[in-house]
Design a protein around this motif. Sequence first.
Motif, PDB file in Angstrom:
ATOM      1  N   UNK A   1       0.855  -1.188   0.000  1.00  0.00           N
ATOM      2  CA  UNK A   1       0.000   0.000   0.000  1.00  0.00           C
ATOM      3  C   UNK A   1       0.891   1.238   0.000  1.00  0.00           C
ATOM      4  N   UNK A   2       0.493   2.248  -0.785  1.00  0.00           N
ATOM      5  CA  UNK A   2       1.187   3.534  -0.781  1.00  0.00           C
ATOM      6  C   UNK A   2       0.126   4.631  -0.758  1.00  0.00           C
ATOM      7  N   UNK A   3       0.296   5.576   0.163  1.00  0.00           N
ATOM      8  CA  UNK A   3      -0.605   6.722   0.278  1.00  0.00           C
ATOM      9  C   UNK A   3       0.222   7.991   0.182  1.00  0.00           C
ATOM     10  N   UNK A   4      -0.379   9.065  -0.347  1.00  0.00           N
ATOM     11  CA  UNK A   4       0.325  10.342  -0.333  1.00  0.00           C
ATOM     12  C   UNK A   4      -0.198  11.192   0.821  1.00  0.00           C
ATOM     13  N   UNK A   5       0.386  12.377   0.992  1.00  0.00           N
ATOM     14  CA  UNK A   5       0.019  13.227   2.124  1.00  0.00           C
ATOM     15  C   UNK A   5      -1.386  13.821   2.002  1.00  0.00           C
ATOM     16  N   UNK A   6      -2.057  13.576   0.889  1.00  0.00           N
ATOM     17  CA  UNK A   6      -3.446  14.005   0.697  1.00  0.00           C
ATOM     18  C   UNK A   6      -4.408  12.861   1.007  1.00  0.00           C
ATOM     19  N   UNK A   7      -3.861  11.766   1.551  1.00  0.00           N
ATOM     20  CA  UNK A   7      -4.608  10.534   1.855  1.00  0.00           C
ATOM     21  C   UNK A   7      -5.161   9.860   0.594  1.00  0.00           C
TER      22      UNK A   7
END
Length: 106
Positions: free
Chosen positions: A40-46
């Motif tokens: 899983x990879x998420x960015x700082x904007x969720x």
Amino acid sequence: MWDTESDAVREYHYYNQEGVFIGKSEGTSPQKDLFDQAHYVFDDQSDIVKNLDLLAVAKRKLTNLRKELIGVPLKDITRIIELNKEIEELEASIESLAKSLKQGNA
């Protein structure tokens, strides 16, 4: 005009299949080595950047559709055609999802 959305520096968070945090990076795109390791990879904007669960679920569904197709009697040609169409669409979806995951780390 500047495309600030795609050029913006973001923070990326990487997790393994069990949801355990394995690292983070900053940049305009995910860090390749961490991206390749992560489930899983998420960015700082969720926003979800990578979720291998979606691909696994689609592959399981494809396997189940193929098993169902094998069990359909030849006289039920309508159902055979329907299943073949579903399989074809799902294969295209899986291919598209796999490509997007590979391009996500480019």
